[in-house]
Write an enzyme that holds these catalytic residues in place. Structure first.
Site, PDB file in Angstrom:
ATOM      1  N   HIS A  54       0.876  -1.154  -0.027  1.00  0.00           N
ATOM      2  CA  HIS A  54      -0.003   0.082  -0.046  1.00  0.00           C
ATOM      3  C   HIS A  54       0.909   1.111   0.138  1.00  0.00           C
ATOM      4  O   HIS A  54       2.015   1.169   0.345  1.00  0.00           O
ATOM      5  CB  HIS A  54      -0.700  -0.029   1.040  1.00  0.00           C
ATOM      6  CG  HIS A  54      -1.802  -1.085   1.141  1.00  0.00           C
ATOM      7  ND1 HIS A  54      -3.060  -1.069   2.243  1.00  0.00           N
ATOM      8  CD2 HIS A  54      -2.016  -2.449   0.405  1.00  0.00           C
ATOM      9  CE1 HIS A  54      -3.579  -2.199   1.825  1.00  0.00           C
ATOM     10  NE2 HIS A  54      -2.999  -3.039   1.051  1.00  0.00           N
ATOM     11  N   GLU A  56       1.368   3.663   2.014  1.00  0.00           N
ATOM     12  CA  GLU A  56       1.918   4.178   3.046  1.00  0.00           C
ATOM     13  C   GLU A  56       3.023   3.237   3.424  1.00  0.00           C
ATOM     14  O   GLU A  56       4.013   3.591   3.876  1.00  0.00           O
ATOM     15  CB  GLU A  56       0.613   4.096   4.282  1.00  0.00           C
ATOM     16  CG  GLU A  56      -0.127   5.328   3.855  1.00  0.00           C
ATOM     17  CD  GLU A  56      -1.517   4.655   3.224  1.00  0.00           C
ATOM     18  OE1 GLU A  56      -2.637   5.219   3.402  1.00  0.00           O
ATOM     19  OE2 GLU A  56      -1.385   3.351   2.389  1.00  0.00           O
ATOM     20  N   CYS A  93      -5.823   2.216   5.827  1.00  0.00           N
ATOM     21  CA  CYS A  93      -6.312   0.980   6.428  1.00  0.00           C
ATOM     22  C   CYS A  93      -5.681   0.712   7.478  1.00  0.00           C
ATOM     23  O   CYS A  93      -4.683   1.237   8.107  1.00  0.00           O
ATOM     24  CB  CYS A  93      -6.196  -0.386   5.585  1.00  0.00           C
ATOM     25  SG  CYS A  93      -4.416  -0.753   5.151  1.00  0.00           S
ATOM     26  N   CYS A  96      -1.867   0.081   7.414  1.00  0.00           N
ATOM     27  CA  CYS A  96      -1.208   1.090   7.001  1.00  0.00           C
ATOM     28  C   CYS A  96      -0.797   1.899   8.242  1.00  0.00           C
ATOM     29  O   CYS A  96      -0.117   2.574   8.559  1.00  0.00           O
ATOM     30  CB  CYS A  96      -1.510   1.589   6.005  1.00  0.00           C
ATOM     31  SG  CYS A  96      -1.365   0.903   4.387  1.00  0.00           S
TER      32      CYS A  96
END
Length: 158
Positions: A54, A56, A93, A96
């Site tokens: 992801h 991040e 999420c 992250c």
């Protein structure tokens, strides 16, 4: 400081655009400290076949491996990355959000929030995770919300 936040969120939006062009979810992230960009990331999950890639986590991984550091306390706002701010175009999420905390980053600036876009994450909000875990990560007010929401909503229509 608003202009600085907008400047860095625009860099994150450019990362989101690049991720989208590569066939990934349109999310971008930038880690900044003392007005200097330390790392950039974009969602690479589809293009790398790595479910954890992801935006991040990509930015955090790049920064920690480049600097050769980990945060021994695994607490937000501590260790080698204390004072850093993570800008992300979409609310992180839980994975992250937790990675941001244990990396030692001090604050996060979110562009779009799941609840505002009607994205089904149940009752999740980063603040709930922080309350539950006692992590001292500061969540700053949204920046370029409309632009970030439009980007994510464009993705959902295709």
């Amino acid at each position: 400081m608003t202009n600085e936040h907008e400047r860095f969120m625009r860099v994150a939006l450019a990362e989101a655009e690049a991720g989208w062009a590569e066939g990934n979810m349109a999310v971008g992230a930038v880690i900044v400290r003392d007005r200097e960009i330390l790392a950039r990331g974009r969602n690479e999950a589809n293009s790398t076949l790595d479910l954890t890639a992801h935006a991040e986590t990509v930015a955090i991984r790049r920064l920690s491996t480049r600097l050769g550091v980990v945060n021994p306390s695994m607490r937000a706002d501590s260790g080698p990355l204390a004072g850093a701010i993570l800008y992300t175009t979409c609310e992180p999420c839980p994975m992250c959000a937790w990675a941001t905390c244990i990396a030692g980053i001090s604050a996060i600036v979110i562009g779009a929030r799941f609840a505002d876009m009607g994205v089904g994450y149940g009752d999740y909000a980063i603040e709930r995770l922080l309350d539950m875990t006692g992590q001292p990560l500061a969540v700053l007010p949204p920046v370029l919300r409309a632009e970030c929401e439009a980007f994510r909503l464009r993705e959902r229509r295709t």
